[in-house]
Structures are given as structure tokens and as C-alpha cells.
Design an enzyme around this catalytic site. Structure first.
Site, PDB file in Angstrom:
ATOM      1  N   HIS A  47       7.460   2.589  -7.188  1.00  0.00           N
ATOM      2  CA  HIS A  47       6.601   3.079  -6.104  1.00  0.00           C
ATOM      3  C   HIS A  47       7.274   4.205  -5.318  1.00  0.00           C
ATOM      4  CE1 HIS A  47       3.839  -0.155  -6.920  1.00  0.00           C
ATOM      5  NE2 HIS A  47       4.849  -1.001  -6.894  1.00  0.00           N
ATOM      6  N   ASP A  56       2.572   3.359  -0.687  1.00  0.00           N
ATOM      7  CA  ASP A  56       3.457   2.691   0.264  1.00  0.00           C
ATOM      8  C   ASP A  56       3.062   1.230   0.425  1.00  0.00           C
ATOM      9  OD1 ASP A  56       4.852   5.034   0.657  1.00  0.00           O
ATOM     10  OD2 ASP A  56       4.056   5.427   2.658  1.00  0.00           O
TER      11      ASP A  56
END
Length: 78
Positions: A47, A56
Site C-alpha cells: 500500500h 491509505d
């Protein structure tokens, strides 16, 4: 923003973002390099999206779902 990402991490994990994840493993925080060292470090690797809201959020959820092992960056080899 970085602050909002920190708030997501705090909400999902109950942990303060910088002391717990700012220098975790070899990939979390600034200047991540090499491959991830464990499942939590892999959250940062997968991520690594530079403050895109949905990404996020996915990272914060990933942290919540992985066991925190305190793998500090100082243990990474160059």
C-alpha cells in the site's frame, strides 16, 4: 494528508502511527527499501501509495489485521 493517514492508523489499530509504524521493518516510513520483512511490513510495501485516501485506508486496515512484531528498521541490512 499524512495527518489523516495517521488518524486512520490510530483508529484502526489503536496505536500511534509514528512510533509504531514510522520506522517499522524495512519498508514502512520514509525511504523504504528492499523487500518487506514480515506481514506488517508487507502492508507498507503493498500500500505504498503516497497519500491516496482509499489506499491509505487499505493500509490502515492491513495494519489492524496483522500482528505487530516491533521489527525495527535498524535491524535491516543495507
Amino acid at each position: 494528508s499524512l495527518w489523516e493517514f495517521g488518524q486512520m492508523i490510530l483508529k484502526e489499530t489503536g496505536k500511534l502511527p509514528f512510533p509504531y509504524y514510522g520506522a517499522y521493518g524495512c519498508y514502512c516510513g520514509w525511504g523504504g527499501r528492499r523487500g518487506p520483512k514480515d506481514a506488517t511490513d508487507r502492508c507498507c510495501y503493498v500500500h505504498d501509495c503516497k497519500q491516496i485516501c482509499e489506499c491509505d485506508k487499505a493500509a490502515a486496515v492491513c495494519f489492524r489485521e496483522r500482528k505487530y512484531m516491533a521489527y525495527l528498521r535498524v535491524l535491516c541490512k543495507k
